[in-house]
Design a protein around this motif. Structure first.
Motif, PDB file in Angstrom:
ATOM      1  N   VAL A  18     -10.410  -4.149  17.717  1.00  0.00           N
ATOM      2  CA  VAL A  18      -9.755  -5.144  16.877  1.00  0.00           C
ATOM      3  C   VAL A  18      -8.248  -5.062  17.104  1.00  0.00           C
ATOM      4  O   VAL A  18      -7.677  -3.975  17.189  1.00  0.00           O
ATOM      5  N   GLY A  19      -7.606  -6.224  17.223  1.00  0.00           N
ATOM      6  CA  GLY A  19      -6.164  -6.264  17.462  1.00  0.00           C
ATOM      7  C   GLY A  19      -5.816  -6.480  18.930  1.00  0.00           C
ATOM      8  O   GLY A  19      -4.660  -6.741  19.256  1.00  0.00           O
ATOM      9  N   HIS A  62      -3.363   0.205   5.977  1.00  0.00           N
ATOM     10  CA  HIS A  62      -3.565  -0.164   7.384  1.00  0.00           C
ATOM     11  C   HIS A  62      -2.507   0.460   8.285  1.00  0.00           C
ATOM     12  O   HIS A  62      -2.796   0.857   9.404  1.00  0.00           O
ATOM     13  N   LEU A  63      -1.292   0.558   7.774  1.00  0.00           N
ATOM     14  CA  LEU A  63      -0.232   1.170   8.587  1.00  0.00           C
ATOM     15  C   LEU A  63      -0.544   2.645   8.826  1.00  0.00           C
ATOM     16  O   LEU A  63      -0.379   3.142   9.944  1.00  0.00           O
ATOM     17  N   ALA A  64      -1.010   3.321   7.761  1.00  0.00           N
ATOM     18  CA  ALA A  64      -1.282   4.754   7.884  1.00  0.00           C
ATOM     19  C   ALA A  64      -2.358   5.018   8.929  1.00  0.00           C
ATOM     20  O   ALA A  64      -2.291   5.990   9.670  1.00  0.00           O
ATOM     21  N   LYS A 104      -4.555   0.743  12.126  1.00  0.00           N
ATOM     22  CA  LYS A 104      -5.661  -0.108  12.556  1.00  0.00           C
ATOM     23  C   LYS A 104      -5.491  -1.535  12.030  1.00  0.00           C
ATOM     24  O   LYS A 104      -5.247  -1.753  10.847  1.00  0.00           O
ATOM     25  N   SER A 105      -5.659  -2.496  12.916  1.00  0.00           N
ATOM     26  CA  SER A 105      -5.664  -3.901  12.527  1.00  0.00           C
ATOM     27  C   SER A 105      -7.009  -4.217  11.896  1.00  0.00           C
ATOM     28  O   SER A 105      -7.982  -3.502  12.115  1.00  0.00           O
ATOM     29  N   LEU A 108      -4.791  -8.653   9.493  1.00  0.00           N
ATOM     30  CA  LEU A 108      -3.577  -7.848   9.588  1.00  0.00           C
ATOM     31  C   LEU A 108      -3.487  -7.286  11.007  1.00  0.00           C
ATOM     32  O   LEU A 108      -4.354  -6.518  11.427  1.00  0.00           O
ATOM     33  N   THR A 109      -2.476  -7.724  11.746  1.00  0.00           N
ATOM     34  CA  THR A 109      -2.255  -7.145  13.067  1.00  0.00           C
ATOM     35  C   THR A 109      -1.213  -6.046  12.895  1.00  0.00           C
ATOM     36  O   THR A 109      -0.050  -6.322  12.591  1.00  0.00           O
ATOM     37  N   VAL A 110      -1.665  -4.820  13.032  1.00  0.00           N
ATOM     38  CA  VAL A 110      -0.779  -3.685  12.775  1.00  0.00           C
ATOM     39  C   VAL A 110      -0.109  -3.273  14.085  1.00  0.00           C
ATOM     40  O   VAL A 110      -0.789  -2.958  15.061  1.00  0.00           O
TER      41      VAL A 110
END
Lengths: 107, 233
Positions: free
Chosen positions: A38-39, B50-52, B55-56, B68-70
């Motif tokens: 994902v991403g 998600h930041l921690a 992972k998106s 959410l694209t991290v």
């Protein structure tokens, strides 16, 4: 040229700056065995040139076709790909996984 | 995606700051939340999570599906020692998308001929980290490969202090025992010192420089992918 996740978004920016129309495809969901996490990003220009990947090469062709349509139409799309079925016309993932891909135009 | 958002996102990435792109997948509406703004964002808790994990993913908020694209900073690999292993490691690191810097004050080792296309700095690590080479941070891996405490130790100390996600040091168990004693003497805690991977590299029976490089890079990737990243400061 080997492309990595790091430089795909930079390439998208420079393609736009060069005046090319660009679409960005992003893997937003995966189920089961999926080759790209994902991403992951794939960028496509209006001539069909692309950089990056959203699968192991199984569905890129279909994503590129849809991306070119998104470049023309402007509205984003969510694409879904599942297990390849010989009776289905769509591309599939031979690994047995399923993925959803968000395709948007870079305006 | 709007071109100005893309430019802004790439600028954050270039500055090695994390950011999250929030996309409503129904209509494509987007906004960019920078690392420093997460705490005060309406979606703060979910963005922080998600930041921690770096992972998106998709989240449901008030009946809307958001992706959410991290983006966390690109991972850097700092290698101390312009040695044979580092030469073998350079092309492998490039393929793994690891931005490599090689530091070695011994000018006989640190020659451009031995390291074509690699960022090579023929200075003492403590003299260049934070100046010619950007300061270490938690998105950095450090591998100390010189066997020489005068060169390796200052870099290891900087890596432990900066919370690098991977810290490895070449050397036998005996060499490492002496290193542990020196770092303890210098005031590092057993927990900090315990973060140093030594003997360095995954146990694949590596013999040649390229095999050792592969073992080290395998260990770097394992540390990057398996261990949750530390909470954002």
């Amino acid at each position: 040229m080997l492309s990595t996740d790091t430089d795909i978004l930079s390439a998208a920016e420079s393609w736009r700056r060069d005046g090319r129309a660009v679409a960005l495809a992003t893997v937003i969901e995966t189920w089961g065995s999926a080759p790209r996490p994902v991403g992951s990003h794939l960028i496509v220009d209006d001539a069909g040139n692309f950089l990056g990947s959203v699968s192991g090469g199984c569905v890129e062709g279909a994503v590129i076709t849809e991306a070119i349509e998104v470049i023309e139409a402007g509205a984003p799309r969510v694409l879904e790909f599942g297990v390849a079925d010989e009776t289905a016309w769509r591309a599939g993932l031979s690994c047995g996984g399923r993925i959803r891909v968000f395709v948007e135009r870079v305006d | 995606m709007r071109a100005d958002l893309l430019t802004e996102l790439n600028a954050e990435r270039a500055a090695r700051r994390a950011a999250i792109l929030v996309t409503d997948i129904a209509d494509g509406a987007q906004r960019l939340v920078k690392e420093a703004e997460i705490a005060v964002d309406p979606l703060g808790p979910v963005l922080g999570k998600h930041l921690a994990s770096a992972k998106s993913g998709l989240v449901e908020v008030d009946g809307r599906t958001l992706f959410l694209t991290v983006h966390v900073p690109p991972v850097r690999l700092v290698v101390i020692g312009a040695v044979h292993i580092s030469q073998a490691m350079a092309p492998m690191a490039a393929g793994l998308d690891l931005a490599l810097s090689v530091i070695d004050p011994r000018t006989a080792f640190a020659t451009p001929e031995r390291f074509p296309g690699v960022e090579l700095v023929a200075e003492w690590p403590d003299a260049v980290l934070g100046s010619r080479v950007p300061a270490l941070d938690r998105y950095c891996a450090l591998a100390a490969l010189t066997h020489d405490p005068k060169i390796d130790d200052p870099a290891l100390k900087a890596a432990l202090a900066a919370g690098c996600f991977y810290v490895g040091a070449l050397g036998s168990r005996k060499t490492h025992a002496a290193r542990v004693a020196r770092l303890t003497e210098a005031g590092f805690s057993p927990e900090q010192i315990g973060r140093i991977r030594a003997p360095i590299g995954l146990p694949i029976g590596a013999v040649s420089p390229a095999e050792i490089a592969l073992a080290v890079l395998g260990e770097v990737v394992a540390a990057l992918r398996r261990v949750p990243r530390p909470e954002a400061a």
